[in-house]
Design a protein around this motif. Structure first.
Motif: not given
Length: 258
Positions: A132, A162, A168-172, A208, A211, A215
Motif C-alpha cells: 500500500d 489501496g 491509498s487508492l489514488t496513489k496506487a 483504479h 488496484v 484489493d
C-alpha cells in the motif's frame, strides 16, 4: 497490523459437547467440533495430535486456525499447541494442511495480478509483496530488500493495493497507471517521507480498477496486513510472511545478504 482470531473463539476455548446434543448435523464431526462450525469455522482437515488429542485445522473469515479435541471427545481447545522445546505445533500443522496448499495454488494468481517490477528482470529469485502506498512497513521492507535488488539477486513484484487511507487508492492507481510504473514506484519510495507520489487523475482513471482487483485478491487470500509477502523456498514450496519480516525471514526469502 496483523488482526487476531476473533476473541469470541477464545472465550469458548472449552466447549461442552452438550451445547449441540441432539442437533441434526450433516457432518460426522463430534458435537464439540460441530459447535465451532456453528460459529462460522470451516473444518479443513484432521490429524493425530499429542496427548491422545485429535487435531483439526480450519478457516474462519479467511484466517487459518488450529483446534484440538480432548481424548474424552467432549471438549475442544482452540489455540496454539507447543511442545517441550517451545516449538509451535499448531503453526506447522496449519502450514502443512491449509496455508501451504492455498498459497501454492495462488501463485499463478499472483503472476497474473497487476504488479510492478522492482529489480532486474533476470533476477534468480522472484518475491511478491502486497504494497500500500501509505504503508510505512512496506516502505521499510523496500529499504531492507535494497541490497538484494541492487545486486540483481531479487526481483520484487509489488502488488499495489489501496486499503489503508483515503488516498491509498489514488496513489496506487497513479503508480499502476503510469507509462513507467517501476519509475513511478521508485519516485514514490524516494519521496515517501514527504508524502509520496503526486496523484495524477488521468492515471487514476486508467488504473483504479486494477488496484481494486488487487484489493480483492488480497482479501480472497485472507491476508490482513501490508506488507504481505509470498516467496518460494529452496524446495519450491510457497511461503508467506505477513508484516515486516525480521532479518532471519528476510534471508529465508531472498538468500544470503549480498
Amino acid at each position: 497490523m496483523i488482526e487476531q482470531i476473533p476473541k469470541r473463539l477464545f472465550q469458548v476455548a472449552l466447549v461442552p459437547a452438550t451445547i449441540l446434543a441432539g442437533a441434526a448435523q450433516a457432518q460426522t464431526y463430534p458435537a464439540a467440533i460441530q459447535s465451532l462450525e456453528q460459529q462460522g469455522v470451516r473444518v479443513v482437515e484432521s490429524f493425530d495430535a499429542p496427548g491422545g488429542m485429535t487435531g483439526y485445522v480450519g478457516e474462519m473469515q479467511g484466517r487459518s486456525l488450529a483446534f484440538y479435541l480432548t481424548p474424552d471427545g467432549d471438549h475442544v481447545i482452540v489455540g496454539t499447541l507447543l511442545d517441550a522445546q517451545g516449538n509451535n505445533l499448531s503453526a506447522a500443522s496449519i502450514d502443512e494442511l491449509v496455508t501451504g496448499p492455498k498459497f501454492a495454488e495462488a501463485w499463478s494468481q499472483l503472476e497474473e495480478s497487476h504488479w510492478v517490477r522492482d529489480g532486474s528482470a533476470d533476477a534468480e529469485t522472484v518475491v511478491y509483496t502486497f504494497t500500500d502506498p501509505n504503508c510505512p512497513y512496506c516502505y521499510r521492507f523496500r529499504q531492507q530488500a535494497e541490497p538484494w535488488i541492487d545486486a540483481g539477486k531479487v526481483q520484487l513484484r509489488h502488488i499495489i493495493v489501496g486499503i489503508l487511507r483515503e488516498d491509498s487508492l489514488t496513489k496506487a492507481a497513479t503508480i499502476l497507471g503510469s507509462d513507467d510504473p517501476e519509475a513511478a514506484l521508485h519516485q514514490h519510495m524516494d519521496t515517501y517521507e514527504q508524502g509520496g507520489i503526486e496523484v495524477d487523475r488521468k492515471r487514476v482513471s486508467a488504473a483504479h480498477m486494477d488496484v481494486k482487483a488487487n484489493d480483492r485478491l488480497m482479501q480472497d487470500l485472507g491476508l490482513q496486513a501490508t506488507p504481505s509477502t509470498l516467496y518460494k523456498d529452496g524446495e519450491g514450496n510457497v511461503k508467506m510472511v505477513q508484516g515486516l519480516p525480521n532479518p532471519q525471514a528476510l534471508q529465508r526469502m531472498m538468500g544470503p545478504r549480498p
